[in-house]
Design a protein around this motif. Structure first.
Motif, PDB file in Angstrom:
ATOM      1  N   CYS A  47       4.073   2.717   2.721  1.00 48.46           N
ATOM      2  CA  CYS A  47       3.042   1.774   2.282  1.00 48.46           C
ATOM      3  C   CYS A  47       3.431   0.353   2.673  1.00 48.46           C
ATOM      4  N   GLU A  51       1.917  -5.522  -0.230  1.00 51.76           N
ATOM      5  CA  GLU A  51       1.048  -5.023  -1.295  1.00 51.76           C
ATOM      6  C   GLU A  51       1.877  -4.535  -2.485  1.00 51.76           C
ATOM      7  N   ALA A  55       2.032  -6.270  -6.329  1.00 52.63           N
ATOM      8  CA  ALA A  55       1.741  -5.516  -7.554  1.00 52.63           C
ATOM      9  C   ALA A  55       2.861  -5.671  -8.579  1.00 52.63           C
ATOM     10  N   SER A  96       1.916   2.271 -13.737  1.00 52.69           N
ATOM     11  CA  SER A  96       0.561   1.771 -13.949  1.00 52.69           C
ATOM     12  C   SER A  96       0.202   0.669 -12.951  1.00 52.69           C
ATOM     13  N   THR A  98       1.416   0.148  -9.995  1.00 56.76           N
ATOM     14  CA  THR A  98       1.477   0.553  -8.584  1.00 56.76           C
ATOM     15  C   THR A  98       0.702   1.831  -8.297  1.00 56.76           C
ATOM     16  N   ARG A  99      -0.069   2.302  -9.264  1.00 59.57           N
ATOM     17  CA  ARG A  99      -0.785   3.577  -9.134  1.00 59.57           C
ATOM     18  C   ARG A  99      -1.631   3.644  -7.858  1.00 59.57           C
ATOM     19  N   HIS A 100      -2.187   2.514  -7.458  1.00 62.08           N
ATOM     20  CA  HIS A 100      -3.099   2.459  -6.310  1.00 62.08           C
ATOM     21  C   HIS A 100      -2.369   2.267  -4.971  1.00 62.08           C
ATOM     22  N   ILE A 101      -1.050   2.208  -4.997  1.00 63.99           N
ATOM     23  CA  ILE A 101      -0.266   1.912  -3.791  1.00 63.99           C
ATOM     24  C   ILE A 101       0.509   3.146  -3.357  1.00 63.99           C
ATOM     25  N   ALA A 104       0.490   8.978  -4.468  1.00 60.56           N
ATOM     26  CA  ALA A 104       0.101   9.063  -5.879  1.00 60.56           C
ATOM     27  C   ALA A 104       1.323   9.393  -6.738  1.00 60.56           C
TER      28      ALA A 104
END
Length: 160
Positions: A47, A51, A55, A96, A98-101, A104
């Motif tokens: 990733c 980003e 976060a 919580s 970094t859930r979107h980074i 999964a």
């Protein structure tokens, strides 16, 4: 993209205790170098560093006491670990945020540990040396894993 994870590194005193663990020459056992021992709070995978750092930079995380031990134990089918207690709340906040980074988060509870060895086949019989150490986690690190298995802190975030 780089392969990243969020980690807590043990204090120098705790690292000395961990470095003193016996590492017998056992068939199929690969010992983790003492300088690589850490608690993975969240594996992100491939990733964007910026980003991930963004976060984590917005979090107001609290220092926490980490207790290692009481002994090396098996985790799963092919790993020897030192349990690390006291990081559950910190891990929940990091997961919580970094859930979107990246990859999964796993769909299982956080299990704080430092991986001391991986093995193929049969586990080493009777290997469970005692471990008694504790330290205060004062920061978390965004860590990059570069081949051939070297770790480099990309950024650190102070715990208050």
């Amino acid at each position: 993209m780089p392969r990243l994870f969020v980690a807590v590194w043990p204090s120098s005193e705790a690292s000395e205790v961990l470095a003193g663990l016996p590492r017998p020459d056992l068939p199929g056992v690969r010992w983790t170098a003492p300088e690589r021992l850490h608690v993975t709070m969240r594996f992100l995978g491939d990733c964007d560093e910026g980003e991930a750092a963004a976060a984590l930079s917005g979090l107001r995380l609290s220092r926490t006491e980490v207790v290692l031990g009481p002994a090396v134990e098996r985790l799963g089918r092919a790993v020897l670990v030192v349990p690390a207690r006291g990081l559950d709340e910190l891990a929940a906040e990091i997961i919580s945020a970094t859930r979107h980074i990246g990859q999964a988060p796993p769909d299982r509870p956080f299990t704080g540990h430092l991986t001391v060895a991986r093995y193929g086949g049969r586990p080493p019989d009777g290997y469970a040396p005692p471990v008694h150490a504790a330290f205060t986690a004062t920061e978390v690190a965004l860590v990059r894993s570069d081949p051939p298995g070297t770790y480099r802190n990309v950024a650190t975030f102070a715990l208050h």
